[in-house]
Each structure stands twice: as C-alpha cells, then as structure tokens.
Design a protein around this motif. Sequence first.
Motif: not given
Length: 419
Positions: A70-76, A218-220, A226-231
């Motif tokens: 987890p310390g090598s990951t990030a989400a946006a 990009d999980l979209t 598209p209404g739940l954007p996450a990457a």
Amino acid sequence: MRGNDHGILEGHGPVRYGPPLPDDGLPVLPELAAAAAAADPAVPEPPGGTPSLLDAACGYWLRRGLPTEPGSTAAAPGGVPLLLALTAAIGGDVLLPRPCPAWWEPQARLLGRSVFHVATPAECGGVPDPYALLETVRRVRAEGGDPRLLVLSVADDPTGTVAPPEILHEAIEAAAAEGLHIVSDETWRDTLHHDPARTTVLIDPAEMMPEHVTVVTDLTGAYLPPGLPAAVARLPATARGAALRARVLDILTALGAVLSGPAAAAAAYALGEPPGITARLRATTALHARVAAAVHRALLDSGGLARPPEAGRQLYADLDRLRPALAARGVGDAQDLEDRLSERLGMPTPGGHRFGDDLAALRVRLSTGPFLGSTPQERMTSLTTPEPLELPHVQRALSMLESALDDLRADVKGWESPR
C-alpha cells in the motif's frame, strides 16, 4: 480562423472538445451501484485513497504478477489528476508516442512543460520506436531541453493495439538508459480481445524495469462508469519511488483531487474482481472485439488502413488512400474528416489531431460503443445475444459506415486511370 497549436478551428479546441475514454455504453452493474450507494458521501476521503482501496489495488496487481505494498500506491478521482500530479512531481520535458490518448498532452501543457511526440513502430501504437526515442531525447538535450518523463501504453488508445514484448523491452531499455521515468498507462490492459490469429502477449513494463516504471490505471476505462471516476497508481518500491509518491500526494492534496466516498467504494469493489465484475468485463470485451473486427473489415474493404484491433473499444483508421474523393467533398485534414464522418455516421469520430497526430493526416479514431445501439435496451440486447452482429440496430450502424466508405471508394475507382 485557425486558432491554436494544432491548427484546429477555435470552436473545436483539443481540450474542451477532446474525446472522452471510449464508453461501453452499458448500464451499471447493480452490485457495483450498490457498493457506491452504501458509501457515506459526507465522510471525506484522504488524499491518495483509503487503506481499503489501496489494499484492493495491491490485490489487483498481485494477481497480475506485480507484488505491491500500500505504501507504493496512490489513488485519485480519475486518470487525469493522477497523471497531472505525476507529471508535476517528476518535472522536466515529456515524451509521448504519436498518436497517444487525448488526455495525456494537456496535463503537461497545463504545467508549462514542453511535449515531444515520438513515432511508433509499424507493429503497434502506444509505445515509441526505440531508435526514434533515443534520437528525440538526444536532440532535445542538444537543444537545451530536459526530458525526464516518457508516458506509454501497452494496450493502446487510440489504436487498440498491444505492444509486442520485444518492442516494449527495447523502448523501456532505451528510456531507462537515458534516465527517463516511465509512466505506463494500463487503462485497457484487461480488455484484450484474445483473437487466436493475432493475440499479442501483454507484458507489463513494471515487470521489466520495476525501479523505473510507475503504473497508472484509470478504472473508468474497463471497470467504472464515467460518473464514478477513479484511478490508481503503482510506484516503484524504492527510496526514489517513496519520494515521488510523497510529492504526488502533496500535489493531489493541493489540487483537492480527492475521491468521493461512492467512487472509492465502487473502485475498491471493482478492484476486488468479484465474479459479477469479471463476468461482465469478459462479456463486454468479447462483444466489443466482435464489433471492432467487423469495423476493421469494413475499413480494409473500403481501401482504408488500420492496425488489427487487439484491445479496448476503439481502432484507428487511416483514410489517406481515399484522399482524392475526400478532397472533392472539401475534406482536407483531420478536422474536416472528423466533422464529415461524425455528421454522416451520427457518432463521434475524433480526428487524429486530437491524439497528437499530424493535422494534415486523414486519420480518425472509431469507437465500437456507438455500434451497439442508441438505447440502454438495445445495448443490453447486444451484450446478451449470441450473435450481436445480426441484430438490426448493429447491422444498421455497420451499414452506415460501409455506405459512407463505399461512396468514397467508388469515387476513387472512378478517377483511376484505365489499365
């Protein structure tokens, strides 16, 4: 009046009017919607993602042969802010393959970074030709530039191709030798068409040179609406990678680029890959693969060119062979071609200039989603029927494409000199 860097009409700007990721056009899975609805939108999410989301991302990558902490990951909230944060944190000039996804270049331009496009090999898009990459890096440095970042994609938008391992390895080695950090956009890696006649094995750049590669998904693209954007991003598990992650989190915080609770919950659910998610993804990928193959055949029959699609929901058409007929209709560049085909087909057909390609080249990206139908009911019927290409609404859309291309082919043949 031509009004910007790409020579695009003022009302057709590359950012506000740029094409989104190709949509699957299907209703959201009920269980995915339930996961999002169960989250409390009033509870703020931490910058970079919750522990549950990052744990789910680690499991997702582990199942693909990339052990991750987890310390090598990030989400946006989407690939756009995540790539923007990475570009800002890495600094320097940016190198991109030509063509490339429409959303890559604006991030660097917004930061005032110089962007240099590198030609791709004949076999695929998404990855720069290794020799052209070396030549470009050395030329930029000789001219006083500071290239530091290469963004590439092994399963490519806009071309729908998958980079052969040997070409990818040569490009990664060349980039690493020149001290570039590599961001691998893997938005479409889980949408491989698996055609036995031409399937290319997908190798992750992070398997080849883990200390030089950050993975962005990009999980979209494949998993979320598209209404739940996450990457999510996977950074190198090194001291430099940790410093880069810290800087990325600072930038995401400064931007207020924080996931909503519903989007974070949906992303964590999707990354866990329960049976409903994987079954839907397999079915939609198979459907889009069949439609893409039909569109590809229509293009080749018309005299156009396109690499065989191997992933995603798109393919990249080159209609330069039809230039005489197109010129007679007032089509002289990619913007003209975009306008004409979008009107004729009743669906978006963005020109190659939106993907960093030459405005003068007669190229467009065709997405397969619009061929599935114009209503949710038609699109679900396309998904569930054994023979989607025989459905009236799918046949109608394909016939419109064939008719538009056949008209041009007939004109070109009429102008050819008799033999």
